[in-house]
Design a protein around this motif. Structure first.
Motif, PDB file in Angstrom:
ATOM      1  N   THR A  35       0.845  -1.189   0.000  1.00 58.68           N
ATOM      2  CA  THR A  35       0.000   0.000   0.000  1.00 58.68           C
ATOM      3  C   THR A  35       0.886   1.246   0.000  1.00 58.68           C
ATOM      4  OG1 THR A  35      -1.677  -1.197   1.272  1.00 58.68           O
ATOM      5  CG2 THR A  35      -1.844   1.211   1.210  1.00 58.68           C
ATOM      6  N   PRO A  36       0.661   2.206  -0.925  1.00 58.81           N
ATOM      7  CA  PRO A  36       1.503   3.415  -0.963  1.00 58.81           C
ATOM      8  C   PRO A  36       1.383   4.217   0.332  1.00 58.81           C
ATOM      9  CG  PRO A  36       0.219   3.184  -2.982  1.00 58.81           C
ATOM     10  CD  PRO A  36      -0.324   2.179  -2.020  1.00 58.81           C
ATOM     11  N   ARG A  37       2.503   4.723   0.803  1.00 56.79           N
ATOM     12  CA  ARG A  37       2.529   5.556   2.005  1.00 56.79           C
ATOM     13  C   ARG A  37       2.658   7.026   1.622  1.00 56.79           C
ATOM     14  NH1 ARG A  37       6.566   2.060   6.032  1.00 56.79           N
ATOM     15  NH2 ARG A  37       5.358   0.108   5.938  1.00 56.79           N
ATOM     16  N   ASN A  38       2.570   7.881   2.632  1.00 50.86           N
ATOM     17  CA  ASN A  38       2.674   9.315   2.385  1.00 50.86           C
ATOM     18  C   ASN A  38       4.018   9.652   1.752  1.00 50.86           C
ATOM     19  OD1 ASN A  38       0.165   9.724   3.518  1.00 50.86           O
ATOM     20  ND2 ASN A  38       0.974  10.116   5.567  1.00 50.86           N
ATOM     21  N   GLY A  39       3.964  10.444   0.697  1.00 49.07           N
ATOM     22  CA  GLY A  39       5.181  10.806  -0.013  1.00 49.07           C
ATOM     23  C   GLY A  39       5.526   9.877  -1.147  1.00 49.07           C
ATOM     24  N   ASP A  40       4.779   8.792  -1.315  1.00 49.46           N
ATOM     25  CA  ASP A  40       5.043   7.868  -2.405  1.00 49.46           C
ATOM     26  C   ASP A  40       4.646   8.507  -3.729  1.00 49.46           C
ATOM     27  OD1 ASP A  40       4.962   5.703  -4.265  1.00 49.46           O
ATOM     28  OD2 ASP A  40       4.900   4.317  -2.570  1.00 49.46           O
TER      29      ASP A  40
END
Length: 252
Positions: A211-216
């Motif tokens: 799952t993409p995280r913040n800043g991805d």
């Protein structure tokens, strides 16, 4: 050039540790030709080999290898050669080798011929490479010629599950010859396979670690794709389509 067997570390399973349990009905019965068995005892040895190699599920009249049975009864072959003959027979290949991956074949054969579970994934990979590079029969020959097989069963003893210790309140350590090698087409049909569930919407599942995280950057890419961009009908201004003569003011 054949690839040598990869090294792997043995683990401390039950069969590698000295046992102090009191003998009972859970202890394996040893079937051997060391003591000049009678004709009836030879029949028991033959069927013990069938149960061990083919498992209880496949010990059928169609699985019998009568030529091998006759040779064993008359002392023309040893128990180890009889076991090898069962393993490379056409019926065993079709029911076990042809219907499983190499990893599963390694797991089944180590349980049947060495009487133990695989030590690790590395051991599975090591023996599966032997199957892939040398073939199935060469794998069987290498397995029954190992020091482990010879030291535990020799030429005259039917392989068995070594030191099978059952938990008191569990059924985890099931005998190897009671494990179904596979489900054939008939049993798959009885169980309702393939199980297809139709639904109106298709849902996708993304594992948590993906799952993409913040800043991805993927988040910005998705945002850009979801943006509603309107295309303007105005002409594109570039140095190639500018009328410089009309843009430069003329002197009066």
């Amino acid at each position: 050039m054949a690839i040598p067997l990869l090294s792997y570390s043995p683990k401390s399973q039950n069969q590698r540790v000295a046992g102090y349990e009191v003998g009972n009905e859970e202890q394996p019965k040893i079937y051997t030709t060391d003591d000049s068995p009678s004709a009836l005892e030879k029949e028991e040895i033959i069927w013990a080999a069938y149960r061990q190699i083919f498992s209880e599920h496949q010990t059928l009249d169609s699985s019998r290898q009568k030529v091998l049975e006759s040779q064993l009864k008359f002392g023309q072959i040893s128990v180890r050669q009889f076991v090898r003959g069962l393993a490379v027979s056409d019926i065993f290949r079709r029911r076990n080798y042809d219907t499983n991956s190499n990893y599963r074949v390694v797991e089944l054969c180590l349980q049947r011929f060495l009487g133990r579970d695989v030590y690790s994934e590395r051991e599975k990979i090591a023996w599966s490479i032997v199957i892939a590079t040398k073939g199935y029969e060469a794998f069987i020959d290498a397995l029954i010629n190992t020091e482990e097989y010879v030291s535990n069963f020799g030429d005259n003893t039917v392989p068995y599950q070594r030191r099978r210790v059952l938990p008191q309140h569990a059924t985890g350590d099931v005998p190897f010859n009671l494990k179904t090698p596979r489900y054939d087409a008939y049993h798959r049909a009885q169980l309702g396979f393939p199980q297809i569930v139709w639904q109106s919407t298709v849902r996708s599942y993304i594992p948590q670690d993906r799952t993409p995280r913040n800043g991805d950057p993927a988040l910005f890419l998705n945002m850009a794709r979801s943006a509603n961009i309107r295309i303007s009908n105005e002409p594109i201004v570039s140095p190639l389509n500018l009328d410089y003569q009309n843009l430069v003011p003329r002197k009066r």
